[in-house]
Design a protein around this motif. Structure first.
Motif, mmCIF file in Angstrom:
data_model
loop_
_atom_site.group_PDB
_atom_site.id
_atom_site.type_symbol
_atom_site.label_atom_id
_atom_site.label_comp_id
_atom_site.label_asym_id
_atom_site.label_seq_id
_atom_site.Cartn_x
_atom_site.Cartn_y
_atom_site.Cartn_z
ATOM 1 N N ALA A 13 0.803 -1.240 -0.064
ATOM 2 C CA ALA A 13 0.195 -0.134 -0.045
ATOM 3 C C ALA A 13 0.904 1.257 -0.065
ATOM 4 C CB ALA A 13 -0.898 -0.031 1.137
ATOM 5 N N TYR A 14 1.612 1.502 -1.223
ATOM 6 C CA TYR A 14 2.423 2.666 -1.165
ATOM 7 C C TYR A 14 2.494 2.864 -2.575
ATOM 8 C CZ TYR A 14 6.299 -0.245 -2.674
ATOM 9 O OH TYR A 14 7.051 -1.175 -3.356
ATOM 10 N N THR A 15 2.821 4.436 -3.150
ATOM 11 C CA THR A 15 3.138 4.576 -4.487
ATOM 12 C C THR A 15 4.301 5.699 -4.508
ATOM 13 O OG1 THR A 15 2.156 5.366 -6.570
ATOM 14 C CG2 THR A 15 1.415 6.563 -4.655
ATOM 15 N N TYR A 16 5.081 5.411 -5.802
ATOM 16 C CA TYR A 16 5.669 6.563 -6.224
ATOM 17 C C TYR A 16 6.174 6.567 -7.397
ATOM 18 C CZ TYR A 16 9.223 2.764 -7.009
ATOM 19 O OH TYR A 16 10.062 1.896 -7.556
ATOM 20 N N ALA A 76 16.154 10.064 0.669
ATOM 21 C CA ALA A 76 15.179 8.928 1.369
ATOM 22 C C ALA A 76 13.908 9.704 1.907
ATOM 23 C CB ALA A 76 15.802 8.157 2.177
ATOM 24 N N SER A 77 12.739 8.869 1.795
ATOM 25 C CA SER A 77 11.478 9.337 2.737
ATOM 26 C C SER A 77 11.051 8.097 3.416
ATOM 27 C CB SER A 77 10.503 9.860 1.692
ATOM 28 O OG SER A 77 9.177 10.038 2.264
ATOM 29 N N SER A 122 10.148 2.966 3.959
ATOM 30 C CA SER A 122 11.223 3.961 3.476
ATOM 31 C C SER A 122 11.369 3.831 1.966
ATOM 32 C CB SER A 122 12.312 3.684 4.407
ATOM 33 O OG SER A 122 12.234 4.084 5.697
ATOM 34 N N LEU A 123 11.517 4.848 1.076
ATOM 35 C CA LEU A 123 11.819 4.647 -0.148
ATOM 36 C C LEU A 123 13.343 5.383 -0.166
ATOM 37 C CD1 LEU A 123 10.108 5.241 -3.450
ATOM 38 C CD2 LEU A 123 11.995 6.914 -2.894
ATOM 39 N N GLU A 163 15.314 13.223 -6.423
ATOM 40 C CA GLU A 163 14.685 14.114 -5.295
ATOM 41 C C GLU A 163 12.993 14.000 -5.667
ATOM 42 O OE1 GLU A 163 16.629 17.648 -5.238
ATOM 43 O OE2 GLU A 163 17.953 17.148 -3.932
ATOM 44 N N GLN A 164 12.891 14.163 -7.003
ATOM 45 C CA GLN A 164 11.464 14.133 -7.294
ATOM 46 C C GLN A 164 10.683 12.771 -7.076
ATOM 47 O OE1 GLN A 164 9.922 15.638 -11.218
ATOM 48 N NE2 GLN A 164 11.893 16.557 -11.536
ATOM 49 N N THR A 165 11.554 11.776 -7.171
ATOM 50 C CA THR A 165 11.032 10.363 -6.632
ATOM 51 C C THR A 165 10.739 10.236 -5.243
ATOM 52 O OG1 THR A 165 12.361 9.369 -8.947
ATOM 53 C CG2 THR A 165 11.680 7.774 -6.894
ATOM 54 N N VAL A 166 11.728 10.822 -4.563
ATOM 55 C CA VAL A 166 11.451 10.664 -3.125
ATOM 56 C C VAL A 166 10.538 11.422 -2.586
ATOM 57 C CG1 VAL A 166 12.529 11.311 -0.695
ATOM 58 C CG2 VAL A 166 13.984 10.138 -2.588
#
Length: 294
Positions: free
Chosen positions: A97-100, A239-240, A250-251, A268-271
């Motif tokens: 249950a996450y997205t990026y 990371a986030s 964490s990503l 940075e956009q991905t995070v």
């Protein structure tokens, strides 16, 4: 010389410069910049309906300044690239249950990324552990070997050595980063020794849609030897991390230090795009079936 008519300075013309307090931004510096720019524009439009010639010149200069600099706020290190210059693809992992989103193409350079899904999304209980105690595990990962890029999502419980309180609202971003990094090494060493491999450069927190996210930037030593030169020793990470049901999600995205200027803003956009999703029927919480490894 271009002469701009006051009619060209209507608010719709500058819709892309509006500051949105609820927008997702990784950098506080970018957020403050957007706020100041929005205030300047607001003041500009509070002028009388019949501006003087001096007012028209002021508006013209403000518009030219905005057009030339506002696009830097999204990618501050990429040479003022417009956001639409980067094509992104979205990933939705219903199991966890996450997205990026991640970059797939730079049209202005005719550059295509060469991503390979090295680890498909899987439940926490069957994921590969990052440390001998199996606390932190990679639940999905994709790599671009040709460009030395790695994007991975890991899940693990907080390390009580750094996050002693159960109230996540009291957690400092640096402590969250230390908690994740202390469990990240595959070497059989102590938490403090694992942390010595990493150097946190920046850490801050932000609340998005009522959920707390911690962002941090750090370097990781690639080799235990000190004889090699620094560019060959470090990977640069952003990371986030978010918490759900007692686990840290964490990503992290990384590249080699010498490539950071080129690839860093894209990572940075991905995070910044990483966030947790409302669980569906396909969601498997980390604590379910901890004995299963398939």
């Amino acid at each position: 010389m271009v002469v701009l008519s006051p009619s060209l300075l209507s608010l719709p013309t500058l819709h892309f410069l509006r500051y949105d307090p609820g927008s997702r931004m990784l950098s506080h510096k970018n957020s403050n910049y957007s706020r100041r720019l929005h205030e300047k524009i607001t003041v500009c439009y509070s002028l009388p309906s019949k501006p003087t010639s001096q007012d028209v010149l002021w508006r013209r200069d403000l518009l030219l300044f905005a057009l030339s600099s506002s696009l830097c706020t999204r990618l501050p290190s990429s040479g003022c690239l417009a956001e639409e210059d980067v094509k992104m693809a979205s990933i939705v992992d219903e199991i966890n249950a996450y997205t990026y989103s991640y970059p797939v193409e730079l049209p202005y350079k005719k550059f295509l990324f060469k991503w390979v899904e090295s680890r498909k999304p899987e439940r926490y209980s069957s994921a590969a552990p990052l440390s001998p105690d199996a606390r932190l595990r990679i639940v999905s990962e994709r790599v671009d070997i040709a460009d030395n890029l790695i994007i991975s999502v890991s899940i693990g419980p907080p390390n009580i050595q750094f996050l002693k309180s159960k109230d996540k609202k009291t957690w400092a971003a640096k402590d969250v980063a230390d908690s994740v990094l202390s469990d990240k090494s595959a070497l059989r060493v102590t938490s403090s020794q694992r942390m010595s491999e990493s150097s946190v450069l920046d850490a801050h927190a932000s609340e998005i849609d009522g959920e707390q996210y911690w962002y941090y930037e750090y370097l990781v030593r690639k080799s235990p030897t000190k004889s090699a030169q620094e560019p060959n020793l470090y990977r640069h990470y952003v990371a986030s991390t978010a918490e759900r049901e007692g686990y840290l999600y964490s990503l992290s995205a990384s590249t080699l230090s010498q490539q950071w200027t080129k690839m860093g803003p894209l990572l940075e956009q991905t995070v910044a795009s990483f966030h947790l999703l409302p669980p569906t029927d396909n969601y498997v919480p980390p604590y379910k079936d901890p004995w299963r490894f398939w």
